[in-house]
Design an enzyme around this catalytic site. Structure first.
Site, short mmCIF file in Angstrom:
data_model
loop_
_atom_site.label_atom_id
_atom_site.label_comp_id
_atom_site.label_asym_id
_atom_site.label_seq_id
_atom_site.Cartn_x
_atom_site.Cartn_y
_atom_site.Cartn_z
N VAL A 65 0.81 -1.22 0.00
CA VAL A 65 0.00 0.00 0.00
C VAL A 65 0.84 1.27 0.00
CG1 VAL A 65 -1.99 -1.11 1.08
CG2 VAL A 65 -0.23 -0.04 2.54
N TYR A 156 2.89 4.12 15.97
CA TYR A 156 1.57 3.57 15.68
C TYR A 156 0.46 4.54 16.11
CZ TYR A 156 -2.07 -0.10 15.55
OH TYR A 156 -3.19 -0.85 15.28
N LYS A 160 -2.22 6.22 13.59
CA LYS A 160 -3.66 5.95 13.74
C LYS A 160 -4.44 7.23 14.05
CE LYS A 160 -3.88 1.54 12.92
NZ LYS A 160 -4.50 1.07 11.65
#
Length: 248
Positions: A65, A156, A160
């Site tokens: 991705v 992370y 997010k």
């Protein structure tokens, strides 16, 4: 007889060879969708597609991705095999947990790239197709970590949290074109990865959940189904916390 919720729809789901992504794909197929299992592990993607029923309802493709051309090729494969993409689920992700003192720049960059840039690639490229075809639904996978921040996850948590901001900005850009963009923030979900946690860590997390249990992957998939379907037709730019009430 009521039609399936995703009857005739085509969905692309990244990171869908296992875990939450696979459960979303399985739920979508059960509601009439044809799905593209996009995963960096081609063999796993092909195996997952076969488990879901094979070429009539699911195909597996390799997709990193971070690379825009691979995401575009995945969207093109959906159109060539089934129909123009109607639903895009940006779910692919990795973890490289460490305290800031021990985290390297490479660990930070890898997580930001896969989660945040990967979601941006999927959102902008699917959005470009959907805007020309009268609409669609984009679902971006955030995390409770992006709301509260978790020690050892500066990379992370940042990624997010960024996905929430990205989703809201994209929702504003695409709303007048009939494209809805929403995000999901899972909490503690029972997967092979979370069940490998030390018991002490698991128990500490469980103590924070008012419902008193971990979530199941199917419970995330059901929320994704809601966002993908017309049940949520007047919702865009929202964030669904699927956490059992943890950190309300």
């Amino acid at each position: 007889m009521t039609k399936p919720l995703l009857d005739g729809k085509t969905a692309v789901i990244t990171g869908a060879a296992q875990g939450i992504g696979y459960s979303i794909a399985e739920t979508f197929v059960g509601e009439g969708a044809r799905v593209v299992i996009a995963d960096i592990d081609l063999d796993a993607a092909l195996t997952a597609a076969e488990k879901l029923g094979g070429a009539e309802v699911a195909i597996g493709v390799r997709c990193n991705v971070v690379e825009a051309d691979e995401v575009q090729a995945t969207i093109d494969a959906a159109a060539a095999t089934f129909s123009t993409v109607n639903v895009m689920v940006n779910n692919a992700g990795i973890t490289r947990d460490a305290t800031m003192r021990k985290m390297t720049e490479e660990m930070f960059d890898q997580v930001i790239s896969v989660h945040l840039k990967g979601t941006w690639n999927g959102t902008r490229l699917a959005g470009a197709v959907m805007r020309e075809n009268g609409g669609g639904a984009i679902i971006n996978m955030s995390s409770l970590s992006g709301k509260i921040g978790l020690a050892g996850q500066t990379n992370y948590s940042a990624a997010k949290a960024g996905i929430v901001g990205l989703s809201k900005a994209a929702a504003k850009e695409l709303a007048h074109l009939g494209v809805r963009v929403n995000a999901i923030q899972p909490g503690l979900i029972r997967t092979a990865m979370t069940e490998a946690m030390p018991q002490k860590v698991w128990d500490a997390k469980m103590s924070e959940i008012p419902l008193g249990r971990a979530g199941e992957v199917s419970e995330i998939a059901n929320v994704a189904l809601f966002y993908a379907s017309d049940l949520s037709s007047y919702m865009t730019g929202t964030v669904a916390e699927v956490t059992g009430g943890r950190f309300m």
